[in-house]
Design a protein around this motif. Structure first.
Motif, PDB file in Angstrom:
ATOM      1  N   LYS A  49       0.824  -1.197   0.000  1.00  0.00           N
ATOM      2  CA  LYS A  49       0.000   0.000   0.000  1.00  0.00           C
ATOM      3  C   LYS A  49       0.866   1.258   0.000  1.00  0.00           C
ATOM      4  N   MET A  50       1.971   1.228   0.761  1.00  0.00           N
ATOM      5  CA  MET A  50       2.839   2.397   0.837  1.00  0.00           C
ATOM      6  C   MET A  50       4.283   1.948   0.708  1.00  0.00           C
ATOM      7  N   PHE A  51       4.963   2.486  -0.279  1.00  0.00           N
ATOM      8  CA  PHE A  51       6.335   2.098  -0.574  1.00  0.00           C
ATOM      9  C   PHE A  51       7.169   3.357  -0.682  1.00  0.00           C
ATOM     10  N   ARG A  52       8.313   3.359  -0.011  1.00  0.00           N
ATOM     11  CA  ARG A  52       9.198   4.515  -0.046  1.00  0.00           C
ATOM     12  C   ARG A  52      10.599   4.043  -0.361  1.00  0.00           C
ATOM     13  N   HIS A  53      11.267   4.719  -1.278  1.00  0.00           N
ATOM     14  CA  HIS A  53      12.628   4.382  -1.681  1.00  0.00           C
ATOM     15  C   HIS A  53      13.557   5.516  -1.261  1.00  0.00           C
ATOM     16  N   VAL A  54      14.623   5.180  -0.555  1.00  0.00           N
ATOM     17  CA  VAL A  54      15.612   6.145  -0.084  1.00  0.00           C
ATOM     18  C   VAL A  54      16.972   5.662  -0.540  1.00  0.00           C
ATOM     19  N   SER A  55      17.813   6.589  -1.001  1.00  0.00           N
ATOM     20  CA  SER A  55      19.130   6.165  -1.464  1.00  0.00           C
ATOM     21  C   SER A  55      20.280   6.705  -0.623  1.00  0.00           C
ATOM     22  N   THR A  56      20.036   7.672   0.238  1.00  0.00           N
ATOM     23  CA  THR A  56      21.115   8.224   1.047  1.00  0.00           C
ATOM     24  C   THR A  56      21.013   7.752   2.493  1.00  0.00           C
ATOM     25  N   VAL A  57      22.160   7.561   3.103  1.00  0.00           N
ATOM     26  CA  VAL A  57      22.219   7.067   4.475  1.00  0.00           C
ATOM     27  C   VAL A  57      21.649   8.094   5.450  1.00  0.00           C
ATOM     28  N   SER A  58      21.875   9.359   5.186  1.00  0.00           N
ATOM     29  CA  SER A  58      21.432  10.401   6.110  1.00  0.00           C
ATOM     30  C   SER A  58      19.910  10.542   6.178  1.00  0.00           C
ATOM     31  N   SER A  59      19.196  10.011   5.210  1.00  0.00           N
ATOM     32  CA  SER A  59      17.735  10.147   5.226  1.00  0.00           C
ATOM     33  C   SER A  59      17.008   8.884   5.690  1.00  0.00           C
ATOM     34  N   ILE A  60      17.742   7.874   6.152  1.00  0.00           N
ATOM     35  CA  ILE A  60      17.106   6.623   6.592  1.00  0.00           C
ATOM     36  C   ILE A  60      16.243   6.854   7.826  1.00  0.00           C
ATOM     37  N   PHE A  61      16.813   7.389   8.881  1.00  0.00           N
ATOM     38  CA  PHE A  61      16.081   7.507  10.136  1.00  0.00           C
ATOM     39  C   PHE A  61      15.013   8.591  10.110  1.00  0.00           C
ATOM     40  N   PRO A  62      15.225   9.733   9.441  1.00  0.00           N
ATOM     41  CA  PRO A  62      14.091  10.658   9.306  1.00  0.00           C
ATOM     42  C   PRO A  62      12.909  10.039   8.536  1.00  0.00           C
TER      43      PRO A  62
ATOM     44  N   LEU B 102      26.884 -12.342  10.675  1.00  0.00           N
ATOM     45  CA  LEU B 102      26.942 -11.063  11.371  1.00  0.00           C
ATOM     46  C   LEU B 102      25.652 -10.279  11.172  1.00  0.00           C
ATOM     47  N   LEU B 103      25.130 -10.274   9.945  1.00  0.00           N
ATOM     48  CA  LEU B 103      23.879  -9.563   9.675  1.00  0.00           C
ATOM     49  C   LEU B 103      22.727 -10.151  10.481  1.00  0.00           C
ATOM     50  N   LYS B 104      22.674 -11.467  10.587  1.00  0.00           N
ATOM     51  CA  LYS B 104      21.616 -12.122  11.368  1.00  0.00           C
ATOM     52  C   LYS B 104      21.730 -11.748  12.851  1.00  0.00           C
ATOM     53  N   VAL B 105      22.956 -11.715  13.375  1.00  0.00           N
ATOM     54  CA  VAL B 105      23.161 -11.356  14.771  1.00  0.00           C
ATOM     55  C   VAL B 105      22.770  -9.905  15.019  1.00  0.00           C
ATOM     56  N   LEU B 106      23.011  -9.048  14.044  1.00  0.00           N
ATOM     57  CA  LEU B 106      22.686  -7.633  14.189  1.00  0.00           C
ATOM     58  C   LEU B 106      21.199  -7.330  14.002  1.00  0.00           C
ATOM     59  N   GLY B 107      20.408  -8.349  13.673  1.00  0.00           N
ATOM     60  CA  GLY B 107      18.962  -8.132  13.639  1.00  0.00           C
ATOM     61  C   GLY B 107      18.292  -8.276  12.299  1.00  0.00           C
TER      62      GLY B 107
ATOM     63  N   LEU C  37      25.120  -0.153   0.972  1.00  0.00           N
ATOM     64  CA  LEU C  37      25.399   0.341   2.319  1.00  0.00           C
ATOM     65  C   LEU C  37      26.520  -0.405   3.021  1.00  0.00           C
ATOM     66  N   ILE C  38      27.418  -0.987   2.275  1.00  0.00           N
ATOM     67  CA  ILE C  38      28.427  -1.879   2.844  1.00  0.00           C
ATOM     68  C   ILE C  38      29.235  -1.219   3.968  1.00  0.00           C
ATOM     69  N   LYS C  39      29.529   0.073   3.875  1.00  0.00           N
ATOM     70  CA  LYS C  39      30.317   0.739   4.910  1.00  0.00           C
ATOM     71  C   LYS C  39      29.493   1.073   6.149  1.00  0.00           C
ATOM     72  N   ASP C  40      28.210   1.357   5.981  1.00  0.00           N
ATOM     73  CA  ASP C  40      27.387   1.860   7.071  1.00  0.00           C
ATOM     74  C   ASP C  40      26.382   0.859   7.619  1.00  0.00           C
ATOM     75  N   ILE C  41      26.290  -0.327   7.041  1.00  0.00           N
ATOM     76  CA  ILE C  41      25.226  -1.263   7.413  1.00  0.00           C
ATOM     77  C   ILE C  41      25.309  -1.687   8.880  1.00  0.00           C
ATOM     78  N   GLU C  42      26.504  -1.934   9.390  1.00  0.00           N
ATOM     79  CA  GLU C  42      26.636  -2.373  10.780  1.00  0.00           C
ATOM     80  C   GLU C  42      26.170  -1.287  11.743  1.00  0.00           C
ATOM     81  N   LYS C  43      26.555  -0.056  11.494  1.00  0.00           N
ATOM     82  CA  LYS C  43      26.160   1.053  12.350  1.00  0.00           C
ATOM     83  C   LYS C  43      24.643   1.256  12.314  1.00  0.00           C
ATOM     84  N   ILE C  44      24.048   1.139  11.133  1.00  0.00           N
ATOM     85  CA  ILE C  44      22.597   1.313  10.984  1.00  0.00           C
ATOM     86  C   ILE C  44      21.847   0.199  11.720  1.00  0.00           C
ATOM     87  N   LEU C  45      22.297  -1.041  11.535  1.00  0.00           N
ATOM     88  CA  LEU C  45      21.625  -2.167  12.183  1.00  0.00           C
ATOM     89  C   LEU C  45      21.762  -2.117  13.704  1.00  0.00           C
TER      90      LEU C  45
END
Length: 137
Positions: free
Chosen positions: A26-39, A92-97, A56-64
């Protein structure tokens, strides 16, 4: 084809991400920048977040870790799309959630039917029809 049904889905991937995952939402949103994920998470309150690991290979651990440590995000399911499997990274990805990891092979498989009646009727179609025909004569 993988089907994900949810009211709100957030896809975090490059602008040229070409996999058609989410046609029934019903609602789909696409974001491409790391800085706009949490907003965007605060704005849309998605049920599912899908991350493109290669983007997101460099930032994926921090985001998760941020998603996992904040109780406000506890109901969000996290999926990850990777181009190839790697045992240590996937663990590692599974452990991080991460709840589920998708690979390109998953999109090549046909949709599997889970209709038991259809499967059983396909197996027993001819013998049951023959028995019914004999019983009616």
């Amino acid at each position: 084809m993988i089907r994900i049904r949810s009211k709100n889905v957030l896809l975090v991937a490059a602008d040229n991400f070409s996999v058609e995952l989410l046609s029934d939402n019903k609602m789909f949103r696409h974001v491409s920048t790391v800085s706009s994920i949490f907003p965007t998470i605060h704005e849309t309150k998605p049920n599912i977040v899908i991350f493109d690991y290669d983007h997101l290979i460099k930032d994926i651990e921090k985001i998760l870790r941020r998603i996992g440590s904040n109780p406000a995000y506890s109901k969000i399911k996290v999926y990850c799309y990777k181009t190839k499997a790697h045992t240590k990274t996937d663990s590692l990805l599974k452990v991080l959630g991460v709840d589920h990891i998708f690979y390109p092979e998953d999109f090549k498989k046909p949709a599997e039917g889970k209709n038991i009646a259809g499967v059983l009727s396909g197996i027993f179609d001819a013998p049951i029809n023959n028995l019914l025909a004999k019983a009616s004569n």
